[in-house]
Enzyme design. Structure first.
Site, PDB file in Angstrom:
ATOM      1  N   ARG A  77     -17.685  15.063 -53.622  1.00  0.00           N
ATOM      2  CA  ARG A  77     -16.412  14.908 -52.927  1.00  0.00           C
ATOM      3  C   ARG A  77     -15.296  15.225 -53.921  1.00  0.00           C
ATOM      4  O   ARG A  77     -15.105  14.499 -54.891  1.00  0.00           O
ATOM      5  CB  ARG A  77     -16.261  13.476 -52.384  1.00  0.00           C
ATOM      6  CG  ARG A  77     -14.930  13.248 -51.751  1.00  0.00           C
ATOM      7  CD  ARG A  77     -14.788  11.900 -51.056  1.00  0.00           C
ATOM      8  NE  ARG A  77     -13.441  11.846 -50.515  1.00  0.00           N
ATOM      9  CZ  ARG A  77     -12.468  11.043 -50.949  1.00  0.00           C
ATOM     10  NH1 ARG A  77     -12.696  10.149 -51.891  1.00  0.00           N
ATOM     11  NH2 ARG A  77     -11.267  11.109 -50.426  1.00  0.00           N
ATOM     12  N   HIS A 121      -5.378  14.947 -51.146  1.00  0.00           N
ATOM     13  CA  HIS A 121      -5.539  13.735 -51.950  1.00  0.00           C
ATOM     14  C   HIS A 121      -4.244  13.560 -52.766  1.00  0.00           C
ATOM     15  O   HIS A 121      -4.246  13.635 -53.983  1.00  0.00           O
ATOM     16  CB  HIS A 121      -6.786  13.838 -52.836  1.00  0.00           C
ATOM     17  CG  HIS A 121      -7.293  12.509 -53.344  1.00  0.00           C
ATOM     18  ND1 HIS A 121      -8.591  12.094 -53.176  1.00  0.00           N
ATOM     19  CD2 HIS A 121      -6.684  11.527 -54.032  1.00  0.00           C
ATOM     20  CE1 HIS A 121      -8.756  10.903 -53.736  1.00  0.00           C
ATOM     21  NE2 HIS A 121      -7.611  10.539 -54.277  1.00  0.00           N
ATOM     22  N   GLU A 166      -6.679   8.270 -47.865  1.00  0.00           N
ATOM     23  CA  GLU A 166      -5.910   7.028 -47.941  1.00  0.00           C
ATOM     24  C   GLU A 166      -4.444   7.164 -47.525  1.00  0.00           C
ATOM     25  O   GLU A 166      -3.535   7.009 -48.355  1.00  0.00           O
ATOM     26  CB  GLU A 166      -5.995   6.447 -49.359  1.00  0.00           C
ATOM     27  CG  GLU A 166      -7.410   6.178 -49.820  1.00  0.00           C
ATOM     28  CD  GLU A 166      -7.488   5.398 -51.126  1.00  0.00           C
ATOM     29  OE1 GLU A 166      -6.458   5.242 -51.801  1.00  0.00           O
ATOM     30  OE2 GLU A 166      -8.583   4.944 -51.473  1.00  0.00           O
ATOM     31  N   ASN A 299     -13.090   4.052 -48.335  1.00  0.00           N
ATOM     32  CA  ASN A 299     -12.975   3.750 -49.765  1.00  0.00           C
ATOM     33  C   ASN A 299     -12.872   2.245 -49.884  1.00  0.00           C
ATOM     34  O   ASN A 299     -11.972   1.629 -49.306  1.00  0.00           O
ATOM     35  CB  ASN A 299     -11.716   4.384 -50.364  1.00  0.00           C
ATOM     36  CG  ASN A 299     -11.814   5.896 -50.438  1.00  0.00           C
ATOM     37  OD1 ASN A 299     -12.864   6.479 -50.160  1.00  0.00           O
ATOM     38  ND2 ASN A 299     -10.724   6.537 -50.816  1.00  0.00           N
ATOM     39  N   TYR A 301     -12.761  -1.029 -52.519  1.00  0.00           N
ATOM     40  CA  TYR A 301     -12.673  -1.602 -53.862  1.00  0.00           C
ATOM     41  C   TYR A 301     -12.652  -3.125 -53.839  1.00  0.00           C
ATOM     42  O   TYR A 301     -13.249  -3.758 -54.689  1.00  0.00           O
ATOM     43  CB  TYR A 301     -11.434  -1.067 -54.590  1.00  0.00           C
ATOM     44  CG  TYR A 301     -11.595   0.396 -54.945  1.00  0.00           C
ATOM     45  CD1 TYR A 301     -12.295   0.769 -56.084  1.00  0.00           C
ATOM     46  CD2 TYR A 301     -11.098   1.398 -54.123  1.00  0.00           C
ATOM     47  CE1 TYR A 301     -12.487   2.113 -56.399  1.00  0.00           C
ATOM     48  CE2 TYR A 301     -11.281   2.740 -54.431  1.00  0.00           C
ATOM     49  CZ  TYR A 301     -11.976   3.089 -55.570  1.00  0.00           C
ATOM     50  OH  TYR A 301     -12.187   4.404 -55.876  1.00  0.00           O
ATOM     51  N   GLU A 357     -15.540   6.277 -51.618  1.00  0.00           N
ATOM     52  CA  GLU A 357     -15.207   5.841 -52.984  1.00  0.00           C
ATOM     53  C   GLU A 357     -15.628   4.397 -53.154  1.00  0.00           C
ATOM     54  O   GLU A 357     -15.418   3.572 -52.259  1.00  0.00           O
ATOM     55  CB  GLU A 357     -13.688   5.901 -53.255  1.00  0.00           C
ATOM     56  CG  GLU A 357     -13.129   7.266 -53.463  1.00  0.00           C
ATOM     57  CD  GLU A 357     -11.627   7.256 -53.755  1.00  0.00           C
ATOM     58  OE1 GLU A 357     -11.127   6.263 -54.346  1.00  0.00           O
ATOM     59  OE2 GLU A 357     -10.971   8.236 -53.383  1.00  0.00           O
TER      60      GLU A 357
HETATM   61  C1  FCB Z   1      -8.187   5.184 -54.790  1.00  0.00           C
HETATM   62  C2  FCB Z   1      -7.848   6.654 -54.909  1.00  0.00           C
HETATM   63  C3  FCB Z   1      -8.522   7.344 -56.052  1.00  0.00           C
HETATM   64  C4  FCB Z   1      -8.617   6.476 -57.282  1.00  0.00           C
HETATM   65  C5  FCB Z   1      -9.157   5.108 -56.946  1.00  0.00           C
HETATM   66  C6  FCB Z   1      -9.323   4.202 -58.129  1.00  0.00           C
HETATM   67  O1  FCB Z   1      -7.176   4.509 -54.124  1.00  0.00           O
HETATM   68  O2  FCB Z   1      -8.193   7.326 -53.733  1.00  0.00           O
HETATM   69  O3  FCB Z   1      -7.858   8.551 -56.275  1.00  0.00           O
HETATM   70  O4  FCB Z   1      -7.412   6.435 -57.918  1.00  0.00           O
HETATM   71  O5  FCB Z   1      -8.346   4.492 -55.998  1.00  0.00           O
END
Ligand code: FCB
Length: 463
Positions: A77, A121, A166, A299, A301, A357
């Site tokens: 990706r 992006h 995002e 994505n 986190y 991600e």
């Molecule tokens: C996300 C982004 C990516 C990277 C990660 C840590 O929000 O999509 O580009 O910066 O965080």
């Protein structure tokens, strides 16, 4: 330890983005992006750096493809740099820019790696920002033109297409909070931006399908489960507020063709929207936005823990006791991945999902032998993959996982201090070396399975 196997055909991948790795900001006829411009103003990037050289991937891409081959990655990706293709936003595309991605796609296919490009992006051409940027509806037309040119060039070899990465970050961090390019602080602009991103997604999806028969088209959202800090009603309402603003503001138009009523009311209440309407909305927009997706990229986190704030806007709480934080200050909370995947599956039902991600920033200093022993990253990935596996077992049509990131890179407003890579990059020389997590991921891909330590999950930790 127990071993969990993933379904046959599960896509194991790695992710990057153009602005964060390519460098050669003015090489090959590339135009200026909003991030080049934003970074050149003192104080915008924490370490005073900029994205102009980054990982030098524009010149070292062959080596990076070799690394992905070594990892055994099935898919890559990456994103296409809009200002490399349209240096001035409009007009004739830059042939050298298109040639670069053409060669990259061929290199990936030769290595047996499926290209999985994202069109946007975050690196809007500065020329388009000068014309008003995303708050201006004309930018939707520019994105459509860009989509068409890229698809005409790569569509014979690329069948997985992502429109935006995002949109929440672009709208809120870029136009409302001023932490990202273009650094504006204007909530009305942010709402118009979100809408124009969604609209351009819908139009671009139609354009991709027109030019690339059989294309699989998706969008990537950053999603975060919202947890109330306590069980009191005000905190529960704060979590609802955040969920409407962060998750549903994008999911609802994409899948249901409408903005969430409660979140609209919140924005009217805090004065960001006028009573009785969405000023940026035109007839037919929502029908275009909710064009069926082939996949949704998630994505993930962290979760967000919320408590009631004073001005009708809740506040996120970082200080949950015993929280495990990474270098970004983000809580490591694997169970949130399961929760969000299951929720999206049950409430919105996309035909396929990818984790586009997931990863963690660590100090990652090499030891005396020059090795980066990033056990914490391995533990992080293991625990998140365990949750991904649990989602598959619960019936979520999860088709793949992309580790963020292949390389240490330019982490936006933080500069180069936050290292997310499986490969360490020495930014002085550009040299790449495998961290221990890269070797671990390589074995995981080869086994199509992850070994799970039953004790390592933080999934039972409550806020
Ligand atoms: C996300 C982004 C990516 C990277 C990660 C840590 O929000 O999509 O580009 O910066 O965080």
């Amino acid at each position: 330890m127990s071993r969990k196997s993933f379904p046959d055909g599960f896509f194991w991948g790695v992710a990057t983005s153009a602005q964060q790795i390519e460098g050669s900001a003015r090489g090959g006829g590339r135009g200026e992006s909003i991030w080049d411009f934003f970074a050149s103003a003192p104080g915008n990037i924490e370490d005073g750096s900029g994205p102009w050289t980054a990982c030098d991937h524009y010149r070292r891409w062959r080596e990076d493809v070799e690394w992905m081959k070594w990892l055994g990655a099935h898919a890559y990706r990456f994103s296409i740099s809009w200002p490399r293709v349209f240096p001035r936003g409009w007009g004739e595309p830059n042939r050298a820019g298109l040639d670069f991605y053409d060669a990259l796609v061929d290199g990936l296919l030769d290595a047996g790696i499926t290209p999985f490009p994202t069109l946007n992006h975050w690196d809007l051409p500065q020329a388009l920002q000068d014309g008003g940027g995303w708050p201006n509806r004309k930018t939707v037309d520019a994105f459509l033109e860009y989509t068409g040119r890229v698809c005409e060039r790569l569509g014979d070899r690329v069948d997985h297409w992502t429109t935006h990465n995002e949109p929440w970050c672009i709208a809120t961090l870029g136009y409302e909070e001023g932490r990202h390019a273009p650094g504006h602080r204007n909530p009305e602009e942010a709402l118009a931006t979100a809408h124009h991103l969604l609209l351009s997604h819908g139009r671009s999806a139609a354009e991709i399908r027109r030019i690339v028969p059989g294309a699989k088209v998706g969008i990537v959202l950053n999603l975060s489960p919202a947890w109330p800090a306590t069980d009191c009603e005000a905190d529960r309402d704060a979590a609802r507020w955040f969920d409407g603003f962060f998750n549903r503001w994008y999911l609802d138009p994409l899948f249901r063709g409408r903005y969430p009523e409660d979140a609209i009311a919140d924005r009217v209440a805090n004065g960001h929207l006028p009573k009785g309407g969405l000023p940026f909305l035109q007839d037919g927009d929502l029908e275009e936005i909710c064009t069926p997706l082939d996949f949704l990229g998630v994505n993930y986190y962290s979760r967000t823990v919320l408590q009631a704030g004073r001005d009708g806007r809740p506040v996120g709480v970082a200080a949950v006791p015993e929280k495990e934080l990474d270098e970004m200050g983000w809580e490591v909370f694997p169970r949130g991945l399961y929760d969000i995947l299951l929720r999206v599956h049950r409430e919105y039902g996309p035909p396929a999902l990818y984790i586009t991600e997931n990863g963690t920033a660590l100090p990652d200093e090499p030891d005396e032998e020059g090795e980066v022993r990033d056990e914490r990253r391995i533990d992080y990935m293991r625990r998140h993959l365990a949750e991904a596996h649990r989602a598959v077992e619960s019936g979520v049509p999860l088709r793949g996982y992309f580790a963020w990131s292949l390389l240490d890179n330019f982490e936006w407003g933080h500069g180069y201090g936050k290292r997310f890579g499986l490969l360490r990059v020495d930014f002085a020389t550009g040299e790449r070396t495998a961290k221990e997590s890269a070797r671990w991921y390589r074995e995981t891909i080869a086994a199509n399975a992850v070994d799970i330590r039953e004790q390592s999950s933080s999934s039972r930790r409550e806020p």
